[in-house]
Motif scaffolding. Sequence first.
Motif, mmCIF file in Angstrom:
data_model
loop_
_atom_site.group_PDB
_atom_site.id
_atom_site.type_symbol
_atom_site.label_atom_id
_atom_site.label_comp_id
_atom_site.label_asym_id
_atom_site.label_seq_id
_atom_site.Cartn_x
_atom_site.Cartn_y
_atom_site.Cartn_z
ATOM 1 N N GLU A 103 0.852 -1.218 -0.086
ATOM 2 C CA GLU A 103 -0.042 -0.007 0.086
ATOM 3 C C GLU A 103 0.909 1.219 -0.020
ATOM 4 O OE1 GLU A 103 -3.895 -1.761 2.299
ATOM 5 O OE2 GLU A 103 -2.227 -0.817 3.497
ATOM 6 N N LEU A 104 1.866 1.316 0.662
ATOM 7 C CA LEU A 104 2.893 2.291 0.864
ATOM 8 C C LEU A 104 3.317 2.713 -0.596
ATOM 9 C CD1 LEU A 104 5.025 1.965 3.839
ATOM 10 C CD2 LEU A 104 3.003 3.524 3.551
ATOM 11 N N GLY A 105 3.441 1.658 -1.479
ATOM 12 C CA GLY A 105 3.862 2.155 -2.948
ATOM 13 C C GLY A 105 2.717 2.821 -3.772
ATOM 14 N N GLU A 106 1.618 2.815 -3.067
ATOM 15 C CA GLU A 106 0.369 3.751 -4.006
ATOM 16 C C GLU A 106 0.432 5.197 -3.844
ATOM 17 O OE1 GLU A 106 -1.053 1.746 -6.424
ATOM 18 O OE2 GLU A 106 0.676 0.678 -5.988
ATOM 19 N N ASP A 107 1.099 5.438 -2.575
ATOM 20 C CA ASP A 107 1.073 6.871 -2.275
ATOM 21 C C ASP A 107 2.635 7.519 -2.745
ATOM 22 O OD1 ASP A 107 1.282 9.321 -0.885
ATOM 23 O OD2 ASP A 107 1.353 8.530 1.263
ATOM 24 N N GLU A 108 2.178 8.484 -3.831
ATOM 25 C CA GLU A 108 3.108 9.243 -4.678
ATOM 26 C C GLU A 108 4.044 9.982 -3.993
ATOM 27 O OE1 GLU A 108 0.547 12.894 -6.191
ATOM 28 O OE2 GLU A 108 1.065 11.359 -7.655
ATOM 29 N N ASP A 109 3.510 10.689 -2.673
ATOM 30 C CA ASP A 109 4.352 11.318 -1.796
ATOM 31 C C ASP A 109 4.934 10.461 -0.662
ATOM 32 O OD1 ASP A 109 3.263 13.820 -2.717
ATOM 33 O OD2 ASP A 109 1.546 13.338 -1.456
ATOM 34 N N CYS A 110 5.214 9.251 -0.683
ATOM 35 C CA CYS A 110 5.737 8.323 0.254
ATOM 36 C C CYS A 110 6.887 7.679 -0.734
ATOM 37 C CB CYS A 110 4.887 7.126 0.674
ATOM 38 S SG CYS A 110 5.735 5.889 1.572
ATOM 39 N N HIS A 169 11.188 -5.085 -4.356
ATOM 40 C CA HIS A 169 11.424 -4.760 -5.639
ATOM 41 C C HIS A 169 10.501 -4.326 -6.601
ATOM 42 C CE1 HIS A 169 15.497 -4.872 -4.236
ATOM 43 N NE2 HIS A 169 15.470 -6.118 -3.978
ATOM 44 N N VAL A 170 9.432 -5.384 -6.732
ATOM 45 C CA VAL A 170 8.201 -5.129 -7.615
ATOM 46 C C VAL A 170 7.461 -3.960 -7.124
ATOM 47 C CG1 VAL A 170 5.849 -6.100 -8.354
ATOM 48 C CG2 VAL A 170 8.146 -7.593 -8.023
ATOM 49 N N CYS A 171 7.120 -3.574 -5.891
ATOM 50 C CA CYS A 171 6.397 -2.404 -5.496
ATOM 51 C C CYS A 171 7.183 -1.333 -5.892
ATOM 52 C CB CYS A 171 5.973 -2.651 -4.273
ATOM 53 S SG CYS A 171 4.565 -4.034 -3.967
ATOM 54 N N ALA A 172 8.709 -1.242 -5.543
ATOM 55 C CA ALA A 172 9.091 -0.067 -5.556
ATOM 56 C C ALA A 172 9.507 0.483 -7.121
ATOM 57 C CB ALA A 172 10.496 -0.255 -5.106
ATOM 58 N N ARG A 176 8.031 3.807 -8.794
ATOM 59 C CA ARG A 176 8.825 4.582 -9.973
ATOM 60 C C ARG A 176 7.972 4.752 -11.318
ATOM 61 N NH1 ARG A 176 13.163 1.894 -7.547
ATOM 62 N NH2 ARG A 176 12.919 0.111 -8.686
ATOM 63 N N MET A 177 7.262 3.698 -11.856
ATOM 64 C CA MET A 177 6.552 3.894 -13.143
ATOM 65 C C MET A 177 5.496 4.906 -12.820
ATOM 66 S SD MET A 177 6.500 -0.176 -14.120
ATOM 67 C CE MET A 177 5.481 0.228 -15.612
ATOM 68 N N ARG A 178 4.761 4.830 -11.826
ATOM 69 C CA ARG A 178 3.690 5.943 -11.763
ATOM 70 C C ARG A 178 4.191 7.238 -11.485
ATOM 71 N NH1 ARG A 178 1.040 5.578 -6.793
ATOM 72 N NH2 ARG A 178 -1.147 5.943 -7.623
ATOM 73 N N ALA A 179 5.558 7.219 -10.990
ATOM 74 C CA ALA A 179 6.063 8.723 -10.709
ATOM 75 C C ALA A 179 6.357 9.355 -12.247
ATOM 76 C CB ALA A 179 7.223 8.761 -9.823
ATOM 77 N N LEU A 180 6.709 8.309 -13.048
ATOM 78 C CA LEU A 180 6.993 8.626 -14.351
ATOM 79 C C LEU A 180 5.992 9.083 -15.439
ATOM 80 C CD1 LEU A 180 10.113 6.501 -14.873
ATOM 81 C CD2 LEU A 180 10.162 9.148 -14.707
ATOM 82 N N GLY A 181 4.709 8.738 -14.595
ATOM 83 C CA GLY A 181 3.389 8.860 -15.441
ATOM 84 C C GLY A 181 3.072 7.430 -16.401
ATOM 85 N N THR A 185 -0.396 -1.623 -13.906
ATOM 86 C CA THR A 185 -1.502 -2.495 -13.707
ATOM 87 C C THR A 185 -2.485 -2.122 -12.511
ATOM 88 O OG1 THR A 185 -0.092 -4.495 -14.061
ATOM 89 C CG2 THR A 185 -2.146 -5.018 -13.100
ATOM 90 N N PRO A 186 -3.844 -2.164 -12.667
ATOM 91 C CA PRO A 186 -4.728 -1.701 -11.806
ATOM 92 C C PRO A 186 -4.581 -2.468 -10.157
ATOM 93 C CG PRO A 186 -6.046 -2.423 -13.499
ATOM 94 C CD PRO A 186 -4.452 -2.725 -13.738
ATOM 95 N N PHE A 187 -4.634 -1.583 -9.610
ATOM 96 C CA PHE A 187 -4.036 -2.019 -8.124
ATOM 97 C C PHE A 187 -4.548 -3.330 -7.600
ATOM 98 C CE2 PHE A 187 -4.510 -1.941 -3.236
ATOM 99 C CZ PHE A 187 -3.244 -1.846 -3.032
ATOM 100 N N ALA A 188 -5.980 -3.580 -7.756
ATOM 101 C CA ALA A 188 -6.501 -5.096 -7.469
ATOM 102 C C ALA A 188 -5.968 -6.306 -8.179
ATOM 103 C CB ALA A 188 -7.951 -4.891 -7.565
ATOM 104 N N LEU A 189 -5.609 -5.878 -9.365
ATOM 105 C CA LEU A 189 -4.662 -6.971 -10.103
ATOM 106 C C LEU A 189 -3.419 -7.219 -9.697
ATOM 107 C CD1 LEU A 189 -5.018 -8.925 -12.282
ATOM 108 C CD2 LEU A 189 -4.661 -7.459 -13.955
#
Length: 228
Positions: A103-110, A169-172, A176-181, A185-189
């Motif tokens: 879940e922490l990996g979903e917070d762009e400010d974390c 490593h997968v979540c980190a 990074r991918m989300r930070a780059l726009g 994959t949708p979070f649930a999947l």
Amino acid sequence: MKNMTESVASIGRSAKQQLILTAERLYARHGLDGVPLRQISSEAGMANKSAVQYHFGSKPGLIDAILVNRVEGLTHRRSLLEARLPPGDLRRVIEAHQLPLIELGEDEDCHYLPFLEQLVQEMHPLDNLPETHRASERAYYARVGALITDVPQPLRDIRIHQASSTCLHVCADRHRMRALGMTVTPFALHVSQLLDSLVAQLSAPPSDETLATLRSVPTDRPTLRALP
């Protein structure tokens, strides 16, 4: 606009908290050796450029503070999820332990997950983590180990450690991918597929080659570092 948002979000934080979050972000982006302490103080908005030394004494003290800042919340959330675990369900045991980190990996400010990757690479000592966290990690190893008894020791402990590393490593990388726009994959999947992978990684029968190698090498349990 983002800088204004960050500025507003920083209002009300203590100086120590602002330094911790700034250091987490800078270390995640530039590595543990790529950020002078004075830069952390400056970007945290401190007039005193020696603010890190004043509040934490040293760089290792600051790193320990970053860990404790996240670990206490992780340990508490894990304990709540573990309180509802059904007996004998490996997937649910893994989920209760790893979901708070995911879940922490979903917070762009974390920036804790990429920071933690840097920490693991640098082999920073983890001796000062709270005992509640270390007890939680020991309980996780024991709980998972009891559900994969077909896997002999020391393979069992190695797999548990490697599965936690995989999750980190997968979540980190996703962070990074989300930070780059980039599209992710949708979070649930993402969670469901990751848990499937971790279950398979932990419970797959060892190959004949691995078992033969295990019989031919020393069987002392390796030193494994619990991930914060």
